[in-house]
Each structure stands twice: as structure tokens, then as C-alpha cells.
Design an enzyme around this catalytic site. Structure first.
Site, mmCIF file in Angstrom:
data_model
loop_
_atom_site.group_PDB
_atom_site.id
_atom_site.type_symbol
_atom_site.label_atom_id
_atom_site.label_comp_id
_atom_site.label_asym_id
_atom_site.label_seq_id
_atom_site.Cartn_x
_atom_site.Cartn_y
_atom_site.Cartn_z
ATOM 1 N N HIS A 133 -12.522 -50.175 -91.404
ATOM 2 C CA HIS A 133 -13.091 -48.954 -91.994
ATOM 3 C C HIS A 133 -12.305 -47.711 -91.607
ATOM 4 O O HIS A 133 -12.791 -46.590 -91.763
ATOM 5 C CB HIS A 133 -14.572 -48.824 -91.598
ATOM 6 C CG HIS A 133 -15.404 -49.965 -92.108
ATOM 7 N ND1 HIS A 133 -16.546 -50.395 -91.487
ATOM 8 C CD2 HIS A 133 -15.225 -50.767 -93.184
ATOM 9 C CE1 HIS A 133 -17.044 -51.432 -92.171
ATOM 10 N NE2 HIS A 133 -16.261 -51.672 -93.198
ATOM 11 N N CYS A 164 7.721 -35.479 -97.589
ATOM 12 C CA CYS A 164 7.741 -35.235 -99.038
ATOM 13 C C CYS A 164 6.828 -34.090 -99.469
ATOM 14 O O CYS A 164 6.841 -33.691 -100.625
ATOM 15 C CB CYS A 164 7.357 -36.518 -99.791
ATOM 16 S SG CYS A 164 5.600 -36.901 -99.710
ATOM 17 N N CYS A 183 4.644 -41.452 -100.041
ATOM 18 C CA CYS A 183 5.847 -42.035 -99.446
ATOM 19 C C CYS A 183 5.765 -43.567 -99.517
ATOM 20 O O CYS A 183 4.694 -44.142 -99.391
ATOM 21 C CB CYS A 183 5.984 -41.614 -97.981
ATOM 22 S SG CYS A 183 6.715 -39.984 -97.734
ATOM 23 N N GLY A 233 -21.506 -56.496 -80.533
ATOM 24 C CA GLY A 233 -22.131 -55.226 -80.871
ATOM 25 C C GLY A 233 -22.111 -54.864 -82.343
ATOM 26 O O GLY A 233 -22.008 -53.696 -82.683
ATOM 27 N N CYS A 272 -23.087 -55.078 -74.591
ATOM 28 C CA CYS A 272 -21.714 -55.595 -74.560
ATOM 29 C C CYS A 272 -21.065 -55.399 -73.202
ATOM 30 O O CYS A 272 -20.412 -56.311 -72.687
ATOM 31 C CB CYS A 272 -20.889 -54.934 -75.650
ATOM 32 S SG CYS A 272 -21.456 -55.386 -77.279
ATOM 33 N N SER A 300 -24.256 -55.527 -86.082
ATOM 34 C CA SER A 300 -25.407 -56.122 -86.748
ATOM 35 C C SER A 300 -24.924 -57.145 -87.781
ATOM 36 O O SER A 300 -25.709 -57.903 -88.320
ATOM 37 C CB SER A 300 -26.218 -55.047 -87.454
ATOM 38 O OG SER A 300 -25.476 -54.569 -88.565
ATOM 39 N N ASN A 327 -25.330 -59.375 -79.299
ATOM 40 C CA ASN A 327 -25.973 -58.228 -79.953
ATOM 41 C C ASN A 327 -27.430 -58.167 -79.514
ATOM 42 O O ASN A 327 -28.065 -59.197 -79.316
ATOM 43 C CB ASN A 327 -25.891 -58.371 -81.486
ATOM 44 C CG ASN A 327 -26.036 -57.043 -82.190
ATOM 45 O OD1 ASN A 327 -25.394 -56.059 -81.803
ATOM 46 N ND2 ASN A 327 -26.875 -56.973 -83.202
ATOM 47 N N LEU A 328 -27.948 -56.973 -79.369
ATOM 48 C CA LEU A 328 -29.343 -56.838 -78.935
ATOM 49 C C LEU A 328 -30.310 -57.197 -80.058
ATOM 50 O O LEU A 328 -31.402 -57.691 -79.813
ATOM 51 C CB LEU A 328 -29.616 -55.402 -78.460
ATOM 52 C CG LEU A 328 -28.887 -54.987 -77.171
ATOM 53 C CD1 LEU A 328 -29.009 -53.488 -76.964
ATOM 54 C CD2 LEU A 328 -29.435 -55.732 -75.968
ATOM 55 N N ASN A 365 -15.306 -50.187 -86.367
ATOM 56 C CA ASN A 365 -15.402 -48.844 -85.793
ATOM 57 C C ASN A 365 -14.223 -47.973 -86.217
ATOM 58 O O ASN A 365 -13.104 -48.446 -86.319
ATOM 59 C CB ASN A 365 -15.454 -48.923 -84.270
ATOM 60 C CG ASN A 365 -16.643 -49.745 -83.796
ATOM 61 O OD1 ASN A 365 -17.592 -49.941 -84.544
ATOM 62 N ND2 ASN A 365 -16.583 -50.227 -82.577
HETATM 63 ZN ZN LIG Z 1 5.161 -38.311 -97.908
#
Ligand SMILES: [Zn+2]
Length: 400
Positions: free
Chosen positions: A187, A228, A198, A268, A315, A270, A297-298, A168
Site C-alpha cells: 500500500h 525531467c 521518467c 498484526g 506482536c 486482521s 493477532n489479538l 503498512n
Molecule cells: Zn522525471
């Protein structure tokens, strides 16, 4: 037969026979298929004889029908009945107590109670944005950690959960109070932008969605590094992209946790995306030495066959029962204790116009610290809301 093979007329005759045979087979398939659709009691003696003579066809058609049915079932949301779910949760509680190293994998299903749409799914936030459709930013900034997020944070505090790996991008694990070191947001996190110029990368946590102007392969957020001056980028990993940022993805910790885990609890998700990361499943270890898998999970997941236990439930319902079983109270979420406000870098003068998303606000008709709300775990469990909106073998609901 003349030297050089069959004559032209012989070839033509053979071809006619072959076509005729094919046509007969197709006709037989149609007949058998029609008879199979009838209830056994309604079949005539003649039809019964035809079925008996066409054993191979019957087997093939029944196989096809099973596969079709299987695919359909995978799409359906299934709920265990309350008694079955309780029994399974007792077993899960035993596994949580006995685990030496428990890692939790989470997906969009743990945030639906916070009315967050899946970020990357067909109706996910960025998919809709890509199609030029609008997404209510207000909905996102109103979202708060759910009972499941708060339960996981408590389990970690109790040293019953060692690490959390999430698909998530909604930042709700962070906001539940789970320490940064204990989370891998594979993700990305919609509240974090980074300067990659930096060294080490400089991270800016914000109290608003930083992804307003970003998309697939286009990650610049429109703000610059205070140190920077380089352009900042979001941390979201879209479909077809490879996540390379150290934080908040924290792949190193995710991989290490997976290698140490003796138990994995999937909540929760897949698992269609997560299954593509072999490092998370210890696939190099022999099956007997891989972690025990528990899935909540459903819908069907591609890991169901490997699971020690599959729980079909929402959940929040499962976590409520689990925490009761473990005798642990679920801390209520409080904006006053939400770490995002102390982690956040405020915008500088002149930067206010760089976004139009609603900012999270610490106070929202909430009592100040000290006057805490009733703990979430005091909610009735098997009353009206238990398993609400979910019946056995109901069709998958479209997320709108
Ligand atoms: Zn920077």
C-alpha cells in the site's frame, strides 16, 4: 369447485387462515424466545412442554444467537494466558527453524507500539484527513521501528525469513534495515515519492511524510522531478485504488515469494484486506500443497480456520519470546544506522517550502555509533509489561 379456480369468498377465507397461522407462529416465536432467555431451572413445566413441542423454533433461535455471539467475538481482542502463549511460541519457533521459505505478512498491529495509527482503517491517518480532521504529523515522524520490525530484520539477516509483505505505509520495515529487495509495501510508503514520467520510474526517498497534500485519486505531492521536471506523486494505495507502481509495492517479489513459501507468518493484521489478494495465498494450489499458516493477532481473522497455529498476543510480546526461543538477540534501533538517511534525496534550494511536516532527524539525544544502547532483548519478559493492557476476552479498545 367451479371451473376457473376457487371463488372470491373461498380465496378470502384461505387468506384469513394463512394470516391467522402466521400470527400464531409469530406469537409462538416470541414465547419460545422469552423462555429461552430464562435459565433452565427457572422454566415452568408448561414452558418446558412448549419448548419440547417447538423443536424447530428452538434450533433456529439458538442458531441465531450463536451467530450473533460469533460476530461479537470477532470484534474482541483476546490474549492467550502467558503459559499458553509460551507453548505456542515454542511451536512457532520450531516452524521458523524448519521452514525452507518463510514469508512474513505484516499489518498495523506491528506498528501500534510505535504509536502509528493504521493508515487506512476507520481511524487511520488518511481517513481522518479525508474527514477534515487533523493528524499529528509530529507523532508520525517520531515513530521508530518496533521490537517486531527489528526482530524481522534480524531473522532476515539470519536467512530465517526470506521476504516481508506489508500493508503498512509507515516505512518502518525499510527503516529497520531490511533490504529493499526483501520488502513489498503493498500500500505504498509515506516517505517515497516517484516520477512516473521518467523511465524507469525515478524514486525520491524523503525524510518527511510526502503525503501531506495527497488523497484518494489525488497523488501529486507538489514537488517536481529533478531530472525531467514532471510532477512527483506519492506511492500510497488507498481503498478502492489499484496499486500499479513497481516500487515500493514490489508485487512481483511478493507473488514470487508467496509461490515459493512453505510457511507464512502473519503478524498484526486482521487479514481482511490481504485475504482479497488470492496470489498471496496460493489459492490455485490444492490445500495440502499450500504454505503452512501461522497467525499472530489479538482479534479473529478470516484465515484462522486455515491456520496451523493462531497466537493471541501482542506482536512485540510474541516476537520477544520467539527471539529468546531461537537464541537470537534483537538489534536495537539506531537512527545512526537507519538507511532512510542515506537513501534520501535532499530537497533543492527553493523546495523547502513544499511541505510543513516535521523531518526525521538523524541525531536525537543518541550516542554516536560505537556507543550502542543495550539490546532490546534484555528487557524483562514476564515482568510488569508482559501482556499489559490486555485481558482475556476484553472488549476491543477504540484506537484514538
Ligand atoms: Zn522525471
Amino acid at each position: 369447485m367451479a371451473a376457473g379456480g376457487p371463488s372470491r369468498s373461498e380465496r378470502k377465507a384461505a387468506e384469513r387462515v394463512r394470516r391467522l397461522r402466521e400470527e400464531q407462529q409469530r406469537e409462538r416465536l416470541r414465547q419460545v424466545s422469552r423462555i429461552l432467555r430464562k435459565a433452565a431451572a427457572e422454566r415452568s413445566a408448561e414452558e418446558g412442554r412448549l419448548l419440547a413441542e417447538s423443536e424447530d423454533l428452538v434450533t433456529e433461535l439458538q442458531g441465531r444467537s450463536r451467530r450473533r455471539e460469533g460476530l461479537k467475538r470477532r470484534q474482541e481482542e483476546v490474549c492467550d494466558d502467558p503459559e499458553e502463549l509460551r507453548r505456542k511460541v515454542r511451536e512457532l519457533a520450531g516452524a521458523v527453524r524448519n521452514a525452507k521459505y518463510l514469508v512474513v505478512y505484516t499489518g498495523a498491529g506491528i506498528s501500534t507500539a510505535a504509536s502509528i495509527p493504521d493508515y487506512r482503517g476507520p481511524n487511520g491517518v488518511w481517513t481522518l484527513l479525508q474527514k477534515g480532521r487533523s493528524v499529528s504529523a509530529a507523532d508520525l515522524s517520531e515513530a521508530e521501528p518496533t521490537l517486531t520490525h527489528m526482530s524481522i530484520a534480524r531473522l532476515h539477516e539470519q536467512k530465517l525469513v526470506q521476504h516481508v509483505v506489508s500493508q503498512n505505509c509507515d516505512g518502518l520495515h525499510l527503516r529497520s534495515g531490511l533490504p529493499r529487495t526483501a520488502i513489498s509495501e503493498l500500500h505504498g510508503n509515506m516517505y517515497i515519492e516517484v516520477c512516473t514520467a521518467c523511465t524507469p520510474n525515478r524514486e525520491y526517498v524523503r525524510v518527511f511524510d510526502v503525503t501531506e497534500r495527497t488523497a484518494l485519486h489525488r497523488h501529486q505531492t507538489g514537488r517536481a522531478c529533478h531530472k525531467c521536471g514532471a510532477q512527483l506523486r506519492d506511492t500510497i494505495v488507498h481503498f478502492g485504488e489499484r496499486g500499479t507502481l513497481g516500487q515500493p509495492l514490489n508485487w512481483e517479489a511478493a507473488t514470487e515469494a508467496a509461490s515459493k513459501a512453505d510457511t507464512i507468518l502473519c503478524l498484526g493484521s486482521s487479514l481482511k484486506v490481504l485475504k482479497k489478494y488470492p496470489r498471496l495465498w496460493c489459492m490455485t494450489k490444492p490445500p495440502s500443497r499450500r504454505p503452512k499458516l501461522y497467525i499472530v493477532n489479538l482479534q479473529w481473522t478470516p484465515k484462522d480456520d486455515w491456520a496451523a497455529l493462531k497466537l493471541h498476543g501482542k506482536c512485540d510480546d510474541v516476537m520477544q519470546l520467539l527471539m529468546d526461543e531461537l537464541g537470537l538477540e534483537i538489534p536495537p534501533y539506531s537512527r545512526w544506522q537507519d538507511p532512510i538517511f542515506s537513501l534520501a534525496t535532499p530537497l533543492r534550494a527553493g523546495e523547502e517550502g513544499t511541505h510543513s511536516r516535521k523531518s526525521l532527524c538523524r541525531s536525537r539525544e543518541e550516542p554516536p555509533p560505537g556507543e550502542r544502547a543495550a539490546p532490546l532483548s534484555s528487557a524483562p519478559v514476564l515482568g510488569g509489561w508482559f501482556g499489559r493492557g490486555c485481558t482475556k476476552r476484553t472488549k476491543r479498545k477504540k484506537v484514538t
